[in-house]
Design a protein around this motif. Structure first.
Motif, short mmCIF file in Angstrom:
data_model
loop_
_atom_site.label_atom_id
_atom_site.label_comp_id
_atom_site.label_asym_id
_atom_site.label_seq_id
_atom_site.Cartn_x
_atom_site.Cartn_y
_atom_site.Cartn_z
N LEU A 48 5.47 0.44 -30.80
CA LEU A 48 4.76 0.43 -29.51
C LEU A 48 4.88 1.79 -28.84
N GLU A 49 6.08 2.33 -28.80
CA GLU A 49 6.30 3.61 -28.12
C GLU A 49 5.61 4.76 -28.84
N LYS A 50 5.59 4.71 -30.14
CA LYS A 50 4.94 5.75 -30.93
C LYS A 50 3.44 5.80 -30.68
N ARG A 51 2.83 4.62 -30.50
CA ARG A 51 1.37 4.53 -30.40
C ARG A 51 0.87 4.34 -28.97
N ARG A 52 1.75 4.42 -27.99
CA ARG A 52 1.35 4.06 -26.62
C ARG A 52 0.29 4.99 -26.03
N ASN A 53 0.14 6.20 -26.58
CA ASN A 53 -0.88 7.13 -26.08
C ASN A 53 -2.07 7.25 -27.02
N ASP A 54 -2.14 6.36 -28.00
CA ASP A 54 -3.24 6.35 -28.97
C ASP A 54 -4.33 5.39 -28.47
N PRO A 55 -5.51 5.91 -28.06
CA PRO A 55 -6.55 5.03 -27.50
C PRO A 55 -6.99 3.93 -28.44
N ASP A 56 -7.14 4.24 -29.73
CA ASP A 56 -7.58 3.22 -30.68
C ASP A 56 -6.57 2.08 -30.76
N PHE A 57 -5.31 2.44 -30.85
CA PHE A 57 -4.26 1.42 -30.93
C PHE A 57 -4.20 0.63 -29.63
N ALA A 58 -4.28 1.33 -28.49
CA ALA A 58 -4.17 0.67 -27.18
C ALA A 58 -5.29 -0.34 -26.98
N VAL A 59 -6.51 0.02 -27.36
CA VAL A 59 -7.64 -0.90 -27.21
C VAL A 59 -7.48 -2.10 -28.15
N ALA A 60 -7.04 -1.84 -29.38
CA ALA A 60 -6.83 -2.94 -30.33
C ALA A 60 -5.72 -3.87 -29.83
N ALA A 62 -4.82 -4.36 -26.70
CA ALA A 62 -5.32 -5.12 -25.55
C ALA A 62 -6.23 -6.26 -25.98
N ALA A 63 -6.95 -6.08 -27.09
CA ALA A 63 -7.84 -7.13 -27.58
C ALA A 63 -7.06 -8.30 -28.18
N VAL A 64 -5.99 -7.99 -28.89
CA VAL A 64 -5.21 -9.03 -29.55
C VAL A 64 -4.22 -9.67 -28.58
N MET A 65 -3.73 -8.88 -27.63
CA MET A 65 -2.78 -9.37 -26.62
C MET A 65 -3.47 -9.40 -25.27
N PRO A 66 -4.31 -10.40 -25.00
CA PRO A 66 -5.03 -10.46 -23.72
C PRO A 66 -4.05 -10.65 -22.56
N PRO A 67 -4.54 -10.45 -21.33
CA PRO A 67 -3.65 -10.47 -20.17
C PRO A 67 -2.76 -11.70 -20.05
N ARG A 68 -3.32 -12.88 -20.32
CA ARG A 68 -2.50 -14.09 -20.17
C ARG A 68 -1.27 -14.03 -21.07
N ALA A 94 6.59 0.81 -22.28
CA ALA A 94 5.67 0.98 -23.41
C ALA A 94 4.38 0.21 -23.17
N LEU A 95 4.49 -1.02 -22.69
CA LEU A 95 3.30 -1.83 -22.44
C LEU A 95 2.47 -1.27 -21.30
N SER A 96 3.11 -0.79 -20.25
CA SER A 96 2.39 -0.20 -19.13
C SER A 96 1.62 1.04 -19.56
N THR A 97 2.27 1.88 -20.37
CA THR A 97 1.60 3.09 -20.87
C THR A 97 0.43 2.72 -21.78
N SER A 103 -7.19 1.76 -20.57
CA SER A 103 -8.12 1.88 -19.45
C SER A 103 -8.84 3.22 -19.45
N ARG A 104 -8.28 4.20 -20.16
CA ARG A 104 -8.88 5.54 -20.22
C ARG A 104 -9.55 5.84 -21.56
N ALA A 105 -9.62 4.85 -22.42
CA ALA A 105 -10.21 5.05 -23.74
C ALA A 105 -11.68 5.44 -23.60
N PRO A 106 -12.19 6.26 -24.51
CA PRO A 106 -13.59 6.69 -24.41
C PRO A 106 -14.56 5.57 -24.72
N GLY A 107 -15.72 5.61 -24.08
CA GLY A 107 -16.79 4.67 -24.40
C GLY A 107 -16.57 3.28 -23.86
#
Length: 240
Positions: A48-60, A62-68, A94-97, A103-107
Motif C-alpha cells: 500500500l505504501e509503495k503504491r500510494r502515489n501511483d494513480p493507476d493503483f489508487a484508482v484500481a 478505490a474501485a475494488v475497495m468502495p467507500p463502505r 497509506a489509505l488517505s494518501t 482524486s487527482r488521477a488524470p481523466g
C-alpha cells in the motif's frame, strides 16, 4: 500494473465482503501472516505504501475497495482493538494518501462526486466520523473533490435538528454509542483537518457567499473536545 497487485487488492476486497458483519474474523485474516495480534501483515502494508502515489493503483484500489468497505475496514479494526495505534496510523496514512491520489488521477478514471456521496453515507454514525477523520487527514486531494465533500458535509449538518442522532453523537452529555472518543467522531472536524492541508479549497469553502459557513463555524457550532483546533488551522491556511 503487476498481476500480483491485482491479486492483493482483490484479496482485501474479498475479505471485507466475506466478513462484512464479522470484523474480528476479517481482522484475523488481514493482520499478521502468522496470526500475531497487534500487527498488520507487513508485506501488504508495504505494498500500500509503495503504491500510494501511483494513480493507476489508487484508482484500481478505490474501485475494488468502495467507500463502505473502506470505512468498515478502519472502524472495524478500531473497534476490534486488534492492532496497535501506530499500525492503525500507518495504515490510515497509506489509505488517505491513496484516496487523495485517486482524486487527482488524470481523466475520467478519478474518483469524483459519486464517490463522495458514498463516502458520506451514514454521517450520523460515529464510526463514519472516525473513518472520515482517518481517510481525509493526510492525503493530497483534488480541490474540486475536497470542496464537494466539504459542502456536502456542511449542508447535511445544517439540516440536522438539535435532537438528531448526528448531534447526539457529538454531545458530551449524550450516552455514547461506541467507544470512539468524541473528538474522533466529528465529520466536520475531519473536513477541517483535510482543508487545513489545502489552502485554495479551504478559502473557497470558508468564503462561500451562498452558505457563509465561517459565521456558523466560528460562533454557532459546538466543537467536541479539542476539534476546534482543526477549524483554526483551516482558517489560517486559507489566509483569513
Amino acid at each position: 500494473m503487476p498481476a500480483r497487485l491485482f491479486v492483493f487488492i482483490g484479496k482485501i476486497g474479498a475479505a471485507l465482503s466475506d466478513h462484512s458483519c464479522g470484523y474480528d474474523s476479517f481482522v484475523q485474516s488481514f493482520c499478521g501472516a502468522e496470526g500475531k495480534k497487534g500487527a498488520i501483515d507487513s508485506h501488504d502494508l508495504a505494498e500500500l505504501e509503495k503504491r500510494r502515489n501511483d494513480p493507476d493503483f489508487a484508482v484500481a484500489f478505490a474501485a475494488v475497495m468502495p467507500p463502505r468497505q473502506l470505512k468498515s475496514l478502519l472502524a472495524g479494526l478500531r473497534r476490534a482493538h486488534a492492532i496497535q495505534s501506530t499500525s492503525l496510523d500507518r495504515l490510515a496514512r497509506a489509505l488517505s494518501t491513496l484516496l487523495g491520489t485517486a482524486s487527482r488521477a488524470p481523466g475520467a478514471a478519478r474518483i469524483s462526486t459519486p464517490y463522495v456521496h458514498r463516502l458520506l453515507e451514514n454521517l450520523d454514525d460515529p464510526e463514519t466520523g472516525f473513518a472520515l477523520g482517518q481517510l481525509l487527514r493526510c492525503g493530497c486531494f483534488a480541490d474540486v473533490f475536497l470542496r464537494d465533500l466539504a459542502f456536502k458535509v456542511y449542508d447535511y449538518e445544517r439540516s440536522q435538528p438539535p435532537a438528531s442522532p448526528y448531534w447526539r453523537n457529538l454531545r458530551p452529555d449524550s450516552r455514547p454509542m461506541c467507544a470512539i472518543p468524541l473528538d474522533e467522531r466529528d465529520p466536520m472536524a475531519a473536513v477541517m483537518a483535510a482543508l487545513s492541508n489545502h489552502p485554495r479549497a479551504a478559502r473557497e469553502f470558508l468564503t462561500d457567499e451562498r452558505r457563509d459557513p465561517l459565521e456558523y463555524l466560528l460562533y454557532e457550532r459546538f466543537w467536541p473536545g479539542s476539534t476546534e483546533a482543526y477549524l483554526d488551522q483551516a482558517i489560517d491556511i486559507a489566509g483569513l
